[in-house]
Each structure stands twice: as structure tokens, then as C-alpha cells.
Design a protein around this motif. Structure first.
Motif, PDB file in Angstrom:
ATOM      1  N   VAL A  92      20.009 152.739 -16.948  1.00 39.79           N
ATOM      2  CA  VAL A  92      20.548 152.588 -15.596  1.00 39.79           C
ATOM      3  C   VAL A  92      20.518 153.934 -14.869  1.00 39.79           C
ATOM      4  O   VAL A  92      20.973 154.946 -15.399  1.00 39.79           O
ATOM      5  N   GLY A  93      19.955 153.934 -13.666  1.00 42.86           N
ATOM      6  CA  GLY A  93      19.899 155.152 -12.868  1.00 42.86           C
ATOM      7  C   GLY A  93      18.610 155.931 -13.008  1.00 42.86           C
ATOM      8  O   GLY A  93      18.409 156.919 -12.297  1.00 42.86           O
ATOM      9  N   ASP A  94      17.704 155.505 -13.899  1.00 47.18           N
ATOM     10  CA  ASP A  94      16.425 156.203 -14.035  1.00 47.18           C
ATOM     11  C   ASP A  94      15.597 156.010 -12.767  1.00 47.18           C
ATOM     12  O   ASP A  94      15.521 154.905 -12.217  1.00 47.18           O
ATOM     13  N   VAL A  95      14.982 157.092 -12.308  1.00 50.42           N
ATOM     14  CA  VAL A  95      14.170 157.054 -11.094  1.00 50.42           C
ATOM     15  C   VAL A  95      12.800 157.656 -11.388  1.00 50.42           C
ATOM     16  O   VAL A  95      12.702 158.732 -11.980  1.00 50.42           O
ATOM     17  N   TYR A  96      11.761 156.949 -10.980  1.00 53.99           N
ATOM     18  CA  TYR A  96      10.390 157.431 -11.125  1.00 53.99           C
ATOM     19  C   TYR A  96       9.737 157.513  -9.750  1.00 53.99           C
ATOM     20  O   TYR A  96      10.114 156.782  -8.829  1.00 53.99           O
ATOM     21  N   LEU A  97       8.750 158.381  -9.631  1.00 55.38           N
ATOM     22  CA  LEU A  97       7.988 158.515  -8.393  1.00 55.38           C
ATOM     23  C   LEU A  97       6.640 157.843  -8.583  1.00 55.38           C
ATOM     24  O   LEU A  97       5.903 158.172  -9.515  1.00 55.38           O
ATOM     25  N   ALA A  98       6.322 156.877  -7.721  1.00 56.12           N
ATOM     26  CA  ALA A  98       5.046 156.169  -7.820  1.00 56.12           C
ATOM     27  C   ALA A  98       3.911 157.115  -7.439  1.00 56.12           C
ATOM     28  O   ALA A  98       3.889 157.652  -6.338  1.00 56.12           O
ATOM     29  N   SER A  99       2.969 157.316  -8.367  1.00 49.60           N
ATOM     30  CA  SER A  99       1.884 158.268  -8.124  1.00 49.60           C
ATOM     31  C   SER A  99       0.664 157.633  -7.471  1.00 49.60           C
ATOM     32  O   SER A  99      -0.219 158.348  -7.003  1.00 49.60           O
ATOM     33  N   SER A 100       0.601 156.292  -7.438  1.00 50.38           N
ATOM     34  CA  SER A 100      -0.548 155.613  -6.837  1.00 50.38           C
ATOM     35  C   SER A 100      -0.088 154.348  -6.118  1.00 50.38           C
ATOM     36  O   SER A 100       0.896 153.724  -6.527  1.00 50.38           O
ATOM     37  N   PRO A 101      -0.802 153.955  -5.057  1.00 49.38           N
ATOM     38  CA  PRO A 101      -0.447 152.726  -4.342  1.00 49.38           C
ATOM     39  C   PRO A 101      -1.107 151.507  -4.973  1.00 49.38           C
ATOM     40  O   PRO A 101      -2.094 151.619  -5.699  1.00 49.38           O
TER      41      PRO A 101
END
Length: 223
Positions: A92-101
């Protein structure tokens, strides 16, 4: 005959033992029982004292203190949800940054098949994922940097984009470097002079009040 060594074991502390404690130059006496019964006063904003773990705090046997903060977010890095499965050990609370669309894979519960934009923040709430949920309710936040010439953006690492500026040319705007005295005398390519430097150079080449030499042989003959 060699003397016999005698070993004396340290006696255990007794309640009636008298202990001496010195504070500065003043000594204080107290029995072991009195010291044992001493209660540390609670800490306050104005005084040092004892504290105890409260809500969301735990202490291990060795004294290590842990804090569990509900709703806290933990950035885990960049990930491509269009080619990589959702982390199986996500908390819970993990955040990732999307590197590709592109569309998210089926393993991204809550986002499966949805169009993801590069730079979206992917938040796990314990059961499902959501995109951009880490932003405020009004949607404010920086998710991607867009640039126009001559500014450039290198997004090979979406989590840490590199911003640069292209050099100027005779055909395109860009960044330039002002020329120094050596650049002017040497004619260094790419070094640019400003108005003050140009005026100074012209004054040095043709001092005020001087006449510029003229080759009259190039003039047409008088009638």
C-alpha cells in the motif's frame, strides 16, 4: 611454595547497598532500592525526559524504533506498464513512474487495458492500481516536461529527465557564448560579440578624429 591465587566473585547488588552519584561538584547518596524505584519524568517541550511509543510506533527488543504512517507514499522508480507486469510484492502506497505510453497489461488491476501516458504516476492502494492518483484532487503536479526549440529533454530515464539547450546556428536559434578578447583577436568560431565589444573593437581600429586612409588610385579621373 608458590602463593595460592584467590579469586573473589563480585557480589550481586543488594537493595541496601549505598550508591554515590555526583552531579557537578555536589555528591548525592541513594540506596540501590531507591535508584530502582526512580521514575523518569515524561519529556516536555521545555524539559528532557522519557517518552513511550504512541500510535503507529513500535519498538524492538534492541530499542529500534519503527514508524508506520498510514497513507504515506513510497516512490519505487520507473516501470513500463505496457510491457512489464505489476510488481507482485507491491505494498500500500507504492508509487511507480510510467516510462512508456500505451495500454497497461492485464496484471495491473484497476488499469488493465487503459491508456497510460508516459510520466503517469501509478499508485497501489492495496488491491488495485490507479494512474495519477498520487496527484492532488485538482490534478496539479508535474508528470512530464515538454520543450520547444532550442530547449531539449532527454527522457531515457523518465524519473530523471535531462534538460538541455541546443547551440545556435545561422539557421536556428540557440545558446551562444560571448567572445573574450582572445576570441576576437583569434577569430574563434562560435564566439559571439555584443554591441559593447563591437564598439570597442571599432574604436581601436579607427580612433576618433583620425582619417581612414584612402587609395585615390581607385577613384575615377576628373574631367
Amino acid at each position: 611454595m608458590a602463593p595460592t591465587a584467590t579469586t573473589t566473585a563480585a557480589a550481586a547488588t543488594q537493595p541496601t547497598d549505598l550508591l554515590l552519584v555526583q552531579r557537578g561538584s555536589t555528591p548525592y547518596k541513594a540506596t540501590a532500592e531507591q535508584v530502582k524505584a526512580y521514575v523518569l519524568t515524561p519529556a516536555s517541550a521545555a524539559a528532557i525526559g522519557g517518552i513511550k511509543p504512541g500510535t503507529n510506533l513500535t519498538v524492538e527488543a534492541d530499542g529500534t524504533l519503527h514508524a508506520a504512517i498510514p497513507g504515506a507514499l513510497l516512490y519505487k522508480g520507473a516501470i513500463d506498464p505496457t510491457t512489464e507486469d505489476a510488481p507482485a510484492d507491491a505494498a500500500v502506497g507504492d508509487v511507480y513512474l510510467a516510462s512508456s505510453p500505451g495500454p497497461a497489461l492485464a496484471s495491473w488491476s484497476g488499469l488493465a487495458g487503459e491508456a497510460i501516458s508516459q510520466g503517469d504516476l501509478l499508485l497501489f492502494d492495496g488491491s488495485a492500481w490507479s494512474a495519477n492518483a498520487a496527484l492532488g484532487p485538482d490534478g496539479l503536479g508535474v508528470v512530464r516536461i515538454l520543450a520547444e526549440t532550442p530547449v531539449t529533454v532527454d527522457e531515457n530515464d523518465p524519473a530523471q529527465p535531462l534538460i538541455g539547450i541546443s547551440g545556435a546556428t545561422t539557421e536556428a536559434v540557440g545558446v551562444v557564448r560571448l567572445a573574450g578578447g582572445t576570441d576576437i583577436s583569434a577569430g574563434t568560431p562560435g564566439a559571439v560579440v555584443d554591441a559593447a565589444q563591437l564598439a570597442e573593437a571599432m574604436a581601436a581600429a579607427q580612433p576618433a578624429g583620425d582619417y581612414m586612409p584612402l587609395d585615390i588610385s581607385t577613384l575615377p579621373a576628373l574631367p
